[in-house]
Design a protein around this motif. Sequence first.
Motif, PDB file in Angstrom:
ATOM      1  N   HIS A 114      71.071  38.937  -3.556  1.00  0.00           N
ATOM      2  CA  HIS A 114      70.433  38.184  -2.468  1.00  0.00           C
ATOM      3  C   HIS A 114      68.937  37.992  -2.685  1.00  0.00           C
ATOM      4  CE1 HIS A 114      74.296  38.823  -0.965  1.00  0.00           C
ATOM      5  NE2 HIS A 114      74.125  40.097  -0.731  1.00  0.00           N
ATOM      6  N   ASP A 133      79.950  40.076  -0.457  1.00  0.00           N
ATOM      7  CA  ASP A 133      78.904  41.013  -0.063  1.00  0.00           C
ATOM      8  C   ASP A 133      78.405  40.625   1.319  1.00  0.00           C
ATOM      9  OD1 ASP A 133      76.863  43.003  -1.806  1.00  0.00           O
ATOM     10  OD2 ASP A 133      76.105  42.182   0.080  1.00  0.00           O
ATOM     11  N   CYS A 352      68.001  44.623  -0.632  1.00  0.00           N
ATOM     12  CA  CYS A 352      67.902  43.190  -0.372  1.00  0.00           C
ATOM     13  C   CYS A 352      67.221  42.891   0.949  1.00  0.00           C
ATOM     14  CB  CYS A 352      69.285  42.540  -0.425  1.00  0.00           C
ATOM     15  SG  CYS A 352      70.482  43.278   0.703  1.00  0.00           S
ATOM     16  N   ARG A 440      75.752  56.913   3.448  1.00  0.00           N
ATOM     17  CA  ARG A 440      75.454  55.646   2.775  1.00  0.00           C
ATOM     18  C   ARG A 440      74.502  55.845   1.592  1.00  0.00           C
ATOM     19  NH1 ARG A 440      76.708  50.056   2.256  1.00  0.00           N
ATOM     20  NH2 ARG A 440      74.834  49.040   1.483  1.00  0.00           N
TER      21      ARG A 440
END
Lengths: 476, 206
Positions: A114, A133, A352, A440
């Motif tokens: 991105h 994505d 991103c 994460r």
Amino acid sequence: MAQTLFEKVWNQHLVRPQTADTPAVLYIDLHLIHEVTSPQAFTVLRERGLKVRRPDRTLATMDHSTPTTPRNAQGIIPVLDAQAVYQLDFLTRNCQEFGIPLYALGTENQGIVHVIGPEQGLTQPGMTIVCGDSHTSTHGAFGALAFGIGTSEVGHVLATQCLLQNKPQTMAIRVDGTLHEGVTAKDIILAIIAKIGVGGGTGYVLEYMGSAIRNLSMEGRMTICNMSIEGGARAGMVAPDETTFEYIAGRPFAPKGSAWDKAVSQWRALPTDEGAVFDAEVVLNADDLVPMITYGTNPGMGMKITDHVPNPADLTDVSAKIALDKALNYMGLQPGQSLLGQPINVVFVGSCTNSRISDLREAAKLIKGQKVADGVRMMVVPGSQRVKAQAEAEGLHEIFREAGAEWREAGCSMCIAMNGDQLQPGEYAVSTSNRNFEGRQGKGGRTFLASPLTAVASAINGVVTDPRLMIERMKA
Amino acid sequence: MEKFQSFTGKIVALPINDIDTDQIIPARYLKVTDKNGLGEACFSDWRYNSDGSPKPDFVLNMPQHAGAQVLIGGHNFGCGSSREHAPWALMGAGFKAIISTYFADIFKNNALKNGLLPIVVDDETHKQLISLAQEDPNTQIGVDLEAQQITLPDGRKVTFPIDGFSKYCLLQGVDQMGFLLNLDPDIAEYEARHPQRVNTLEPVEL
Ligand code: SF4
């Protein structure tokens, strides 16, 4: 009839409109792919003996499972493990076999998918753009309709350049007013998500509008559109304007000469018409915003950095109470506590959401001449090799290194922790990325999402810090 | 794809809101290039201790819940990343349907394309199903896609929505790519009428 930006782009891409029995068939102008969500789609193509319909509308890069450490003494890029090596290799073979251009690891245009689309001038107003994505929503900052798809759909687009889609609803998000110093695009979007919740945008395409959005740079608009998905919306858009055109002009894939003039005149017709109707509307005032930070385990669990962590006991909804309780337990935080002064272990500037040159410039400006606190690891990961080269040309890498931060190669890195860049269990990080879900950034890791300014201010002090204090100090 | 058949199966409740796809299948398992082995990694961080041993107090590890085919999640199931590995992992773990009050858009699309049925129910039915699963781990419900109904143990039937095209594809076991491939003439016609916006193979020279 008056139309919204979304409706215009949608209508221009209908191969077949929606019927009672079938969804709309939407043509895709640009398909971006990466190593993680494409392999099984290529396998399906092979099994069915299919070709990629439009390799000339497809672009691949490597970003998720790639290392962010440079070549070793033997000139080899140290990919994490055999599985990651195989996955990257598989993408290379797929691109070769099907004729798809690939910005491979170790080449000058490689970077987060991105970041590279806009940087190359591939992302343009009025286009439809998809990628396997969810943060494909980023490209909506240019007035494109851009959204994330699954691997089955990656296969559909590879084979037919089309997708079957039911028409989403539209939500206007109006942000008027002027941002105070130290408050950024990241704070706007964290405030929006805190307001609508992680599911609030489900079923909608968002359009961000209002004077505060107009006054943002393209990078700021990308930061906002990027996190549309964290509010549940697959896509977020901003109407193109002079800022957009100026950003695109001269980039490698931007139209040139008379084609440019023609393109700009078409782009000028895209903004939402006066009187067009949205299915929902949300309003924020930029003057009321302060730096934001998340305290929980989804991006909707965010607050003003000066606020206190909410108390599950104050919630009436049982399921929300359980969710907050679970989140605070995972985060190791107490109800009612302030996050200011909370010790941290890691600061991650990248992803991103916030890894473009302007993000790095802002971060560098604040950290210049300062030191990262003892015991804190700060990683700065540029979004692309081009961003890295630009930052190095401006000497930003030296500023980060002198402060004691790590200057890395381009990639997703600790945003998703697939490549070995990760938190250790229990560690706290202030992160400029977009997701604070459990694990994460590494199993057991605890993430506070915030702006690059908040991240840097916190790195210097070793505790969560209001960036406005550091800005004051810098000026003094 | 196999045809989606009506079935009666055990339910299990994981009544947590906003279960994201990073929980369903953590990113470190996404380095696969096929769909194998994802079932064992489903909910990995909730399911296993750091030494790899199963956590006995996690509901999906409890022997009384073994063999459950319908998962009742909290509101907004499947938010976050677009990874289709999430439905692959849930199916690998033995689930045929997921019930929630609403699903994240991308997860729902991905599930439908793989024959994993996302069933949306109202708040009250949702609460009832959670209590049923928690009170009696052997609770079974009927799932009938043709009729768009689930049947509760007391015989009550609850209707759920699904778009007609997805329903057709699931019942017939056809995948949607075939449908798109058949549109080749329409797509070619669209391409002929609309100039190409960008060509990724050739940067534009001045
Ligand atoms: S930086 Fe993070 S959010 Fe962005 S594409 Fe990479 S993994 Fe996804």
